[in-house]
Design a protein around this motif. Sequence first.
Motif, short mmCIF file in Angstrom:
data_model
loop_
_atom_site.label_atom_id
_atom_site.label_comp_id
_atom_site.label_asym_id
_atom_site.label_seq_id
_atom_site.Cartn_x
_atom_site.Cartn_y
_atom_site.Cartn_z
N THR A 1 -7.62 13.57 65.73
CA THR A 1 -6.28 13.45 66.29
C THR A 1 -5.26 14.28 65.53
OG1 THR A 1 -6.92 11.16 66.80
CG2 THR A 1 -4.62 11.75 67.17
N VAL B 1 -4.46 4.67 74.28
CA VAL B 1 -3.49 5.45 73.51
C VAL B 1 -4.03 6.85 73.21
CG1 VAL B 1 -2.32 5.62 71.28
CG2 VAL B 1 -2.46 3.42 72.47
N TYR B 2 -5.22 6.89 72.61
CA TYR B 2 -5.70 8.16 72.07
C TYR B 2 -6.56 8.97 73.03
CZ TYR B 2 -4.05 6.48 67.58
OH TYR B 2 -3.27 6.02 66.55
N GLU C 1 -7.02 8.37 76.64
CA GLU C 1 -6.40 8.61 77.94
C GLU C 1 -4.96 9.07 77.82
OE1 GLU C 1 -7.04 5.28 80.68
OE2 GLU C 1 -8.85 4.78 79.53
N LYS C 2 -4.38 8.91 76.63
CA LYS C 2 -2.98 9.26 76.40
C LYS C 2 -2.09 8.64 77.49
CE LYS C 2 -3.84 13.28 73.52
NZ LYS C 2 -5.30 13.25 73.40
N ASP C 3 -2.40 7.38 77.79
CA ASP C 3 -1.63 6.63 78.78
C ASP C 3 -0.18 6.48 78.29
OD1 ASP C 3 -0.47 4.51 80.33
OD2 ASP C 3 -2.49 3.82 80.85
N PRO C 4 0.82 6.99 79.07
CA PRO C 4 2.21 6.98 78.58
C PRO C 4 2.81 5.60 78.38
CG PRO C 4 2.10 7.68 80.88
CD PRO C 4 0.69 7.57 80.41
N ASN D 1 1.70 3.44 72.99
CA ASN D 1 1.78 4.39 71.89
C ASN D 1 1.10 3.79 70.66
OD1 ASN D 1 3.74 3.32 69.76
ND2 ASN D 1 4.89 3.00 71.66
#
Lengths: 261, 408, 326
Positions: free
Chosen positions: B101, B321-322, B324-327, B330
Amino acid sequence: MPDIVVCIKQSIDIEQLKFDPSTRAPILAGAPKKMGEMDKRAVEEALRIKGRMGGSVIALTIGGAEVEDVMRRAYAMGVDEGYLVTGPELGSLDSSTKIKVLTAAIKKMPHFDLVLCGAASSDFFSWQVGPGLAALLGVPVITSAKKLDIQGDELVVECDLEKGTYTLKTKMPAVVTTTLDINEPRVPSLMAVLGASKKKAKVLTLEEIKMAPAKPLVQVSSIYMPEVKRKKVIFDCSEAAKLEEAMNRLIDALRKEEVME
Amino acid sequence: MDYSFTKDEELFRETVKEFCQKNIAPVWVEIDKKRQIPADLYKKMGEQGLFAIPVSAEYGGPGGNMVLASIAIEEIAYADPSVAVAVYALLCNGWPMLLQTYGTEAAKKEILPHVAKGEGFFGIATTESHTGSDLASHKVTAAKDGKGWVLNGEKMYISGVGETSQLPWGGGFWATARTGTMQEGHRALTAYALLGKKDGKMLAGYEPTVLEEIGRGGLTTGGFTLKNYRMDDKYRCGEVNQGFYLTMEGFNLARTVVAAACIGAARWGLDQAADWFKQRKSFGRYISNFEGVSFKFAELYAKLEAAKYFVYKTAWLADKVYMEKDPRFNPRDLNIPASMAKMYGPEVATEIFRETMKWYGAYAYSTECPLYRAYLGCFSYEIGAEGAQNIMRYIIARDVVGQEYVRW
Amino acid sequence: MRYVRKKSWNKGMNKNILIFSEDLGLLPELISGAREVASKLGGEVLAAVIGSKVEGETKEISKYGIKVLVVDNAALEPFDAGRYGEVLQQLTVNYSAELIMIGATTRGRDVAASLAAKLGIGCVTEVFRIDLEPEMTFYRSMYATAIAKEIITSSPKVIAVKPKTWARPETREGGKIEKVNVKVEPSRIVQVSVKPKEVIAEKIEDAEVAVIGGKGVEKKEDLEILRHLATALGGKGGKVGVTRPLAADYKWMSEWVGMSGVAIKPKLYVGVGISGQPQHIVGIRDSKIVVVINKDPKAPLFEVADYGIVGNLYEVLPLLTEKCKK
């Protein structure tokens, strides 16, 4: 470059199967299932042959909803293609019907040199599918193989039978069934598992393979766990002091049971 | 709400179980006795795809995620309840994910493929002999050295120090060092991928030592001294003075899989208890006929289930969070769930082992009975490895009630 | 292949029992069972002997007082399941068989399955018991440790019967031999070699007292300790055997006790250092008394024990042996 068809089946995991204590019947609903142990070895053998000689490996399975899971495992192990014959009427079948459906599906395939399957499934242990398929396909069968080599169009098979180890040869096309001793099947890695979900098997309906639903020729009237009324008298001898006493009591008991000289 | 695992996850769990039953379960007691994981096991586990699971194929990883990593760690711990192998694996899952990351491309491409293959270790090195929880009071320093960095100081109670030296490629740790003044506290820490050995060669300025621990013997713990240890800037992870915040994210990930290890071992413990009940009679009845025993078992079972939900819910959230980076989510959203998982898991595990050993009685006190090995393994997490238990409580209280009211 | 249809070959009209075993040693016991079924159906027992140069064996079988159908043809060498199935197919039709009973050796099962598939009839393998009332019901193992009761709805029916289901009958007069000429296709199998089994076993299936060793036994030489106990407990009737891993993997013996090996019915079974997989338990289920010795108190084998000792076999066995001798 042999074209191999491997017949596989999702079997009940007998080590996890539970029985109803009052009816003594098996609790089949929700019982964990997995690819049969001898089936796994059949797939493994097919993949090893392909690794050595090229060719193709097709996995074939028939059944109800569980077919997806067994095919997923076959893909994770590395088969090229999968064929499923599925439908609610195929949920529970007797061996004869299974053999007929499998034969009809195999006849739908363009070509095969070798049909591999486990010598028996890990739940029913009927031992019928291999020889039955061979009879209907009109090809020779060698069962309980513990070693399999291909030389040209000839199969050289080693089997452990009751009287000894037999080395037999026959020409392809043929059916061979595998025992637990033939190989140690690969455990698919995470990469293989993730890759398997991207693959889609061909689904065949009974109509497509020209099979009418047939009445079963064998009916199971009941399955039950026989009563084991063992006494379960356990002596704890983890400490040396207890050993003497336990031995004496055991010998007394065995004498009373009249099983000792 | 779908509480079931996907087909992939189920098949993966099945294959991990099979692999572990064949390769780990038969030797876990030996591993604990000899304090050594067999050298060929790392490679086998790498080939199986059990390391760096959330790392993508671009960096040589299996391309999985945190849920899959948690499944793997749980099953490895079930097969090795001393958790030595499970901890090696969880460190090589959580911290590589953090490196993926926040590390530089160069560092990722250099380090991660070796970790995935089981040739290199990548863990965490923040603790120093005078501070574990108080990360902000680090004394290891990092100073600019041309384009790179030079580090000095000592880290202590670091897992995997021996493995780093012994594995064919080598390995290292996500480490934090002070790049500002002590007064600046946690705002003056920078994070680095600090290698102790690379390409089969020990690196200059890195001097490791190994300690003897009371449990989890198969995995080494020790320390290392950095004497003018020079490293290229490519090993710096994230911005200068941002190290503390990134490391906290890493702890959330690592703590999730720590809890996964504890529930795996604990599940094994409860299975031993259930088996025992079917054998052991006292006063003419099974000991589980006594409600003092069966009721306690029920409580422990419920606690274990709860601990399991913490693990997988947190892992699921971490993937949101990491991966799918779903907004909607966080990294900070992981603070509470990961802390709960890590607070709860080890405490439930040690309780399960204590009670099970009591049910076993005298036999459990002999070294022939392996329950104590599992107890001591999980106990390391109650003592505070990967995060003190009260720090977990602090984090939860602070984030729920509010920093102002909870911070000391 | 097409077969000749006799007018009487339809459901309900056939009453004969056709028996076959590729291992002729198992054929006599099938006669006992076949006779029971034949008396209910009102038919006769016919034995098939198939192969090449089988005259000698045929004479042996006729001593049990039944009709023996001999198909002797060089083309039938070596064994080919499909070809043997085709021969039995013709015999079934031509001799009005309602039940074809085949000895369940590996090859026997192959023939049974082949025959059933060709005739399109039902087949049940691994049968160990037949009930004739209220209808013909076959008992076999299912899920390793459970029992299934199965009914074949087709006519005729094929079954493969486990060895030792019935006892050998006495010899009697009245045997007949009939040479049958059957259209036979040649065998498609070539038998390259046969390595006979090295008989390291002790005919464990006949033991009165069976002491069986499992993975807890550390080395092959330690089987002597088990032997001493077997003799102390059972004299000449005391024998030693092993579980599957010790035979199949370590090769300490050529046979093992368990589902895929030998099933035993001793008066006294002593399991030493055996954890108790379901596959082993199936093989010892009919033991009168089960004694289990294992240092692991949670070994599943204790579940089926009458008497169990939780202790180290290396301490327990010598002491037990000594005390038995007193």
